[in-house]
Scaffold this motif. Structure first.
Motif, PDB file in Angstrom:
ATOM      1  N   ASP A   1     -60.932  56.459  38.086  1.00 39.77           N
ATOM      2  CA  ASP A   1     -61.917  55.816  36.754  1.00 39.77           C
ATOM      3  C   ASP A   1     -60.090  54.532  36.262  1.00 39.77           C
ATOM      4  O   ASP A   1     -59.275  54.502  36.163  1.00 39.77           O
ATOM      5  N   PHE A   2     -60.947  53.800  35.467  1.00 38.03           N
ATOM      6  CA  PHE A   2     -60.553  52.523  35.111  1.00 38.03           C
ATOM      7  C   PHE A   2     -60.486  52.655  33.397  1.00 38.03           C
ATOM      8  O   PHE A   2     -61.379  53.703  32.945  1.00 38.03           O
ATOM      9  N   PRO A   3     -59.389  52.208  32.599  1.00 36.16           N
ATOM     10  CA  PRO A   3     -57.892  50.865  34.157  1.00 36.16           C
ATOM     11  C   PRO A   3     -57.268  52.795  34.554  1.00 36.16           C
ATOM     12  O   PRO A   3     -57.518  53.744  33.992  1.00 36.16           O
ATOM     13  N   ALA A   4     -56.668  52.033  35.634  1.00 34.58           N
ATOM     14  CA  ALA A   4     -55.455  53.500  35.805  1.00 34.58           C
ATOM     15  C   ALA A   4     -54.279  52.617  35.855  1.00 34.58           C
ATOM     16  O   ALA A   4     -53.688  52.054  36.575  1.00 34.58           O
ATOM     17  N   ASN A   5     -53.606  54.187  35.072  1.00 39.35           N
ATOM     18  CA  ASN A   5     -51.983  54.205  35.628  1.00 39.35           C
ATOM     19  C   ASN A   5     -51.282  53.630  36.719  1.00 39.35           C
ATOM     20  O   ASN A   5     -51.838  53.561  37.578  1.00 39.35           O
ATOM     21  N   ARG A   6     -50.359  53.591  36.636  1.00 40.83           N
ATOM     22  CA  ARG A   6     -49.545  53.286  37.759  1.00 40.83           C
ATOM     23  C   ARG A   6     -49.354  54.199  39.005  1.00 40.83           C
ATOM     24  O   ARG A   6     -50.028  53.902  39.905  1.00 40.83           O
ATOM     25  N   ALA A   7     -49.495  55.696  38.174  1.00 37.71           N
ATOM     26  CA  ALA A   7     -50.125  56.758  38.808  1.00 37.71           C
ATOM     27  C   ALA A   7     -50.879  57.115  39.939  1.00 37.71           C
ATOM     28  O   ALA A   7     -50.548  57.195  41.171  1.00 37.71           O
ATOM     29  N   LEU A   8     -51.998  56.540  39.041  1.00 37.37           N
ATOM     30  CA  LEU A   8     -53.354  56.947  39.579  1.00 37.37           C
ATOM     31  C   LEU A   8     -53.455  55.694  41.006  1.00 37.37           C
ATOM     32  O   LEU A   8     -53.548  55.880  41.402  1.00 37.37           O
ATOM     33  N   ARG A   9     -52.875  55.285  40.448  1.00 39.57           N
ATOM     34  CA  ARG A   9     -52.966  53.013  41.271  1.00 39.57           C
ATOM     35  C   ARG A   9     -52.250  54.296  42.687  1.00 39.57           C
ATOM     36  O   ARG A   9     -52.764  53.308  43.697  1.00 39.57           O
ATOM     37  N   LEU A  10     -51.002  54.377  42.514  1.00 39.14           N
ATOM     38  CA  LEU A  10     -49.882  54.699  43.606  1.00 39.14           C
ATOM     39  C   LEU A  10     -51.251  55.907  44.607  1.00 39.14           C
ATOM     40  O   LEU A  10     -51.036  55.214  45.884  1.00 39.14           O
ATOM     41  N   GLN A  11     -52.095  56.712  43.951  1.00 40.80           N
ATOM     42  CA  GLN A  11     -52.347  57.976  45.003  1.00 40.80           C
ATOM     43  C   GLN A  11     -53.465  57.012  45.317  1.00 40.80           C
ATOM     44  O   GLN A  11     -53.442  57.403  46.946  1.00 40.80           O
TER      45      GLN A  11
END
Length: 362
Positions: free
Chosen positions: A184-194
């Motif tokens: 889902d967006f906006p995606a925080n950094r933890a979700l982006r790294l996953q």
């Protein structure tokens, strides 16, 4: 008009049988075992584990065998199997600072505390085909390296100590779990790294390369790249403390990037971060570059409009299973859709021809 398909089930069964025959290959050649794949094609196994989000070398090797070496198909098999597994709990965050490193290098400090450990790497090979391998020649036995159990200090800790690199603020927030909830967006950094960790290595590599060529603000140095074993611990409620339940091999990369400063931040270095299962250097470095490019907003930088800075573009197209599913579905029957478009094109052509005839007559 619908064109009927007859005998589809029987044809599919025959296709499966033919696939099994092709997978086995020439029966006069010894069959490839799962153990051979696990031990001798370890980098392929590592990629399947990383992008399949399941650390199990034996299952990854089995998936590679079943998929005839098609790594994306093998990743699909692993992800599908993963959904059948019960979730017993969550482990503690792994301490990569305590990693027993087989490989640890820095491109920023020659005399890094703890030393440079080249380890097993292609970096210094000549990229020439070794025909001795085809001849089945035994390789020379390498000298046994002393196991490195002492923790090696992080390179970025030295920059952090002098205030030269942006500190990473600790957080008690439970990160979202991409394996249990859709992106889902906006995606925080933890979700982006996953998402990047599960993303296709070739796609993430292409995005990283684009930032180096000027499509994004990225002037990276590999602050540190380390490969090795880390302990996995899990808290047991009955005991009230965490116990070690196993070990995993990880590759971790921290990049050090130039940062001219902004209205809120002084000039300093900033970080990019990548972490992947197994020995996966290209993936970890690529992750770190893309991670840094995606941080432009939180660092107060201007949006250059580069693809690697667009989180929705990068993360929505990084997953090779979603991408291949959407791509390959066009191989399946679309008879009704095509017949309707075919009829439309024929009608338009007929109307155009009729209009041309009228104009010629007038």
């Amino acid at each position: 008009m619908y064109v009927a398909v007859k005998g589809g089930e029987r044809a599919i069964d025959n296709a499966h049988a033919w696939l099994a025959e092709e997978r086995r290959g020439d029966p006069s050649v010894a069959e490839l075992s799962v153990a051979q794949i696990r031990e001798q094609l370890a980098l392929a196994v590592n990629r399947v584990m990383a992008e399949g989000s399941l650390y199990d070398p034996d299952l990854a090797a089995l998936a590679i065998k079943q998929a005839r070496g098609d790594l994306i198909e093998a990743i699909f098999l692993i992800r599908a199997y993963r959904t059948t597994l019960p979730r017993l709990g969550a482990s503690e965050p792994v301490d990569t600072g305590a990693m027993a490193c087989d490989r640890r290098i820095s491109a920023t400090f020659k005399d890094a505390p703890g030393g440079q450990v080249l380890g097993p790497t292609f970096d210094y090979t000549h990229r020439l085909l070794d025909f001795m391998l085809a001849a089945g020649a035994e390789i020379a036995e390498a000298p046994q390296a002393e196991p490195r159990t002492a923790p090696m200090p992080r390179i970025t800790d030295f920059l952090d100590r002098d205030g030269l690199i942006q500190p990473e603020a600790p957080s008690d927030e439970v990160p979202p779990d991409l394996t249990r909830a859709p992106l889902d967006f906006p995606a925080n950094r933890a979700l982006r790294l996953q998402s990047l960790a599960r993303g296709d290595e070739g796609f993430v590599l292409g995005m990283a390369y684009s930032t180096q060529r000027g499509y994004g603000r990225n002037h990276p140095f590999v602050g540190e790249l380390r490969v090795g074993c880390v302990a996995v611990e899990m808290e047991i409620p009955e005991l009230g403390f965490a116990v070690e339940i196993g070990e995993v091999v990880l590759t971790e990369c921290e990049t050090v990037n130039q940062f001219a400063g902004s209205k809120t931040e002084p000039p300093q270095f900033t970080r990019g971060y990548g972490l992947a299962f197994g020995h996966s250097e290209r993936k970890a470095i690529s992750m770190a570059l893309v991670d840094r490019a995606l941080r432009w907003e939180e660092l107060g930088e201007d949006d250059m409009g580069a693809p690697a800075q667009d989180a929705e573009f990068v993360l929505s197209h990084a997953d090779n299973i979603q991408a291949s599913g959407f791509l390959e579905h066009i191989k399946l029957p679309h008879y009704v859709d095509f017949q309707s478009e075919l009829e439309l094109v024929r009608r338009i052509r007929a109307e155009a021809a009729e209009a041309g005839t009228r104009e010629a007559a007038e």
